[in-house]
Design an enzyme around this catalytic site. Structure first.
Site, PDB file in Angstrom:
ATOM      1  N   ASP A 227       0.839  -1.199   0.000  1.00 48.55           N
ATOM      2  CA  ASP A 227       0.000   0.000   0.000  1.00 48.55           C
ATOM      3  C   ASP A 227       0.874   1.250   0.000  1.00 48.55           C
ATOM      4  O   ASP A 227       1.705   1.439   0.889  1.00 48.55           O
ATOM      5  CB  ASP A 227      -0.897   0.024   1.238  1.00 48.55           C
ATOM      6  CG  ASP A 227      -2.092  -0.901   1.105  1.00 48.55           C
ATOM      7  OD1 ASP A 227      -2.300  -1.453   0.010  1.00 48.55           O
ATOM      8  OD2 ASP A 227      -2.820  -1.062   2.108  1.00 48.55           O
TER       9      ASP A 227
ATOM     10  N   ASN B  88      -4.987  -7.700   5.435  1.00 50.50           N
ATOM     11  CA  ASN B  88      -5.578  -6.924   6.533  1.00 50.50           C
ATOM     12  C   ASN B  88      -6.428  -7.802   7.443  1.00 50.50           C
ATOM     13  O   ASN B  88      -6.319  -7.744   8.674  1.00 50.50           O
ATOM     14  CB  ASN B  88      -6.460  -5.804   5.974  1.00 50.50           C
ATOM     15  CG  ASN B  88      -5.681  -4.771   5.190  1.00 50.50           C
ATOM     16  OD1 ASN B  88      -4.462  -4.660   5.297  1.00 50.50           O
ATOM     17  ND2 ASN B  88      -6.396  -4.002   4.375  1.00 50.50           N
TER      18      ASN B  88
ATOM     19  N   LEU C  92     -22.178   0.180   9.028  1.00 51.71           N
ATOM     20  CA  LEU C  92     -22.762   1.477   8.675  1.00 51.71           C
ATOM     21  C   LEU C  92     -21.853   2.645   9.026  1.00 51.71           C
ATOM     22  O   LEU C  92     -22.321   3.780   9.160  1.00 51.71           O
ATOM     23  CB  LEU C  92     -24.109   1.638   9.383  1.00 51.71           C
ATOM     24  CG  LEU C  92     -25.122   0.504   9.206  1.00 51.71           C
ATOM     25  CD1 LEU C  92     -26.331   0.728  10.103  1.00 51.71           C
ATOM     26  CD2 LEU C  92     -25.536   0.376   7.746  1.00 51.71           C
TER      27      LEU C  92
ATOM     28  N   GLY D   6     -22.916   2.568  13.075  1.00 48.02           N
ATOM     29  CA  GLY D   6     -22.886   1.282  13.759  1.00 48.02           C
ATOM     30  C   GLY D   6     -22.942   0.091  12.824  1.00 48.02           C
ATOM     31  O   GLY D   6     -22.430   0.122  11.703  1.00 48.02           O
TER      32      GLY D   6
ATOM     33  N   ASP E 129      -7.841   7.952   9.487  1.00 47.67           N
ATOM     34  CA  ASP E 129      -7.693   7.180   8.244  1.00 47.67           C
ATOM     35  C   ASP E 129      -8.649   5.997   8.314  1.00 47.67           C
ATOM     36  O   ASP E 129      -8.486   5.103   9.144  1.00 47.67           O
ATOM     37  CB  ASP E 129      -6.241   6.704   8.102  1.00 47.67           C
ATOM     38  CG  ASP E 129      -5.979   5.975   6.788  1.00 47.67           C
ATOM     39  OD1 ASP E 129      -6.929   5.767   6.019  1.00 47.67           O
ATOM     40  OD2 ASP E 129      -4.814   5.598   6.552  1.00 47.67           O
TER      41      ASP E 129
ATOM     42  N   THR F 296      -9.061   3.746   6.007  1.00 45.20           N
ATOM     43  CA  THR F 296      -8.591   2.602   5.220  1.00 45.20           C
ATOM     44  C   THR F 296      -8.414   1.376   6.109  1.00 45.20           C
ATOM     45  O   THR F 296      -7.765   1.441   7.145  1.00 45.20           O
ATOM     46  CB  THR F 296      -7.242   2.921   4.556  1.00 45.20           C
ATOM     47  OG1 THR F 296      -7.289   4.216   3.977  1.00 45.20           O
ATOM     48  CG2 THR F 296      -6.924   1.894   3.480  1.00 45.20           C
TER      49      THR F 296
ATOM     50  N   GLY G 278     -13.011  -1.689   7.705  1.00 47.29           N
ATOM     51  CA  GLY G 278     -13.907  -2.817   7.477  1.00 47.29           C
ATOM     52  C   GLY G 278     -13.195  -4.151   7.585  1.00 47.29           C
ATOM     53  O   GLY G 278     -13.755  -5.126   8.116  1.00 47.29           O
ATOM     54  N   ASP G 279     -11.967  -4.200   7.116  1.00 46.52           N
ATOM     55  CA  ASP G 279     -11.183  -5.438   7.221  1.00 46.52           C
ATOM     56  C   ASP G 279     -10.867  -5.753   8.680  1.00 46.52           C
ATOM     57  O   ASP G 279     -10.884  -6.918   9.090  1.00 46.52           O
ATOM     58  CB  ASP G 279      -9.881  -5.309   6.435  1.00 46.52           C
ATOM     59  CG  ASP G 279     -10.116  -5.023   4.961  1.00 46.52           C
ATOM     60  OD1 ASP G 279     -11.189  -5.393   4.446  1.00 46.52           O
ATOM     61  OD2 ASP G 279      -9.221  -4.445   4.327  1.00 46.52           O
TER      62      ASP G 279
ATOM     63  N   GLY H 251      -2.663   4.135   8.202  1.00 42.75           N
ATOM     64  CA  GLY H 251      -2.127   2.876   7.705  1.00 42.75           C
ATOM     65  C   GLY H 251      -3.195   1.808   7.593  1.00 42.75           C
ATOM     66  O   GLY H 251      -4.360   2.032   7.939  1.00 42.75           O
TER      67      GLY H 251
END
Length: 292
Positions: free
Chosen positions: A12, A42, A206, A210, A233, A235, A238-239, A274
């Site tokens: 990345d 991730n 969401l 939440g 950040d 990024t 979600g992972d 990161g």
């Protein structure tokens, strides 16, 4: 037990920018950094840092040795990451002052996995192991189908969103994880709302609003509040959520408690710059929840 993760491994490249670029705009970045990423990496790092054993099935090019070493350093088992002739996957990530991002991905080695290698890895599974995949590699449907034939629970994170890929995965998915935008895109593509999807568990993240968990077997919907934080950040948030959720379930937590743990982990992650390198450890997440 073990979570078997079929997933991408990327380098990345992060560029801090005053705002996300508009079409045709040339924009000067204020800083640059390189780190470990890719949705597979991730999620695998998050699972390991949450305290569970994870086997990452993937590929890197001849330039990817540092990524394998870094994964191993974070506790990820890398015995099923193969070397291929193609260059490693990489991502160019622009991040604005509010923590929002814009990402350009080159799949590279992530898209040349061979089915025989994936199946060979999964035959080493044990009773109770789970299978996890997303959309940054090839072999998802084939691997999920094979994993199910072995009695594994299949978890699918539907990102990056591709309507055809998601619809192909739905018949072999036990738990579907997606965000609100992806849920809307899937409803447009299928005509089905999230509570009508033919999947036992559907989890919709969401962001600041939440998480929603739809339990089709119990015919119940549960809503969870987010932890309010100031994002630096987003990024990999979600992972991080997905990895901690699966680690919690792997460790015997009830779904409600696992979701709560995952929400806290994702909230803590967005306060850091990161991707894989910024995913918090379990002890940090538990302390964060207590302090909050």
């Amino acid at each position: 037990m073990t979570v078997w993760c079929l997933g991408s491994v990327n380098a990345d490249s992060f560029y801090r920018v005053p705002h996300l670029p508009e079409p045709g705009e040339t924009l000067a970045a204020t800083s640059f950094d390189r780190g470990l990423g890719g949705k597979g990496a991730n999620m695998a790092v998050a699972i390991a840092r949450a305290g569970s054993r994870v086997e990452l099935i993937g590929a890197v090019g001849l330039d990817g040795g540092w990524m394998r070493d870094r994964l191993k350093g974070y506790g990820v088992s890398v015995g099923h990451i193969v070397d291929v002739a193609e260059p490693s996957g990489h991502a160019i990530i622009a991040v604005d002052p509010a923590g929002e991002n814009q990402i350009l991905i080159f799949a590279g080695a992530n898209r040349v996995l061979r089915g025989a290698e994936v199946r060979r890895a999964l035959t080493r599974r044990a009773a109770g192991d789970m299978f996890l995949c997303q959309n940054e590699t090839n072999q998802q449907v084939e691997a999920a189908t094979f994993a199910r034939s072995l009695g594994m629970r299949v978890v699918y994170a539907a990102a990056p969103f591709d309507a055809d890929a998601v619809q192909a995965m739905l018949p072999v998915t036990d738990m579907l994880i997606l965000n609100a935008v992806e849920a809307a895109q899937l409803e447009e593509a299928t005509g089905l709302s999230t509570d009508e999807l033919p999947v036992t568990d559907v989890v919709v993240t969401l962001g600041a609003e939440g998480v929603v968990w739809i339990d089709r077997e119990a015919e119940q919907v549960a809503k969870f509040d987010a932890f309010p934080v100031e994002a630096v950040d987003t990024t990999g948030a979600g992972d991080t959520f997905t990895g901690f959720l699966l680690a919690g379930l792997d460790q015997g937590m009830h779904m409600v408690d696992a979701v709560d743990l995952a929400i806290r982990a994702a909230a803590l992650k967005v306060t850091r710059q990161g991707t894989a390198d910024a995913i918090p450890a379990r002890r940090e997440v538990e302390a964060f929840g207590t302090d909050s």
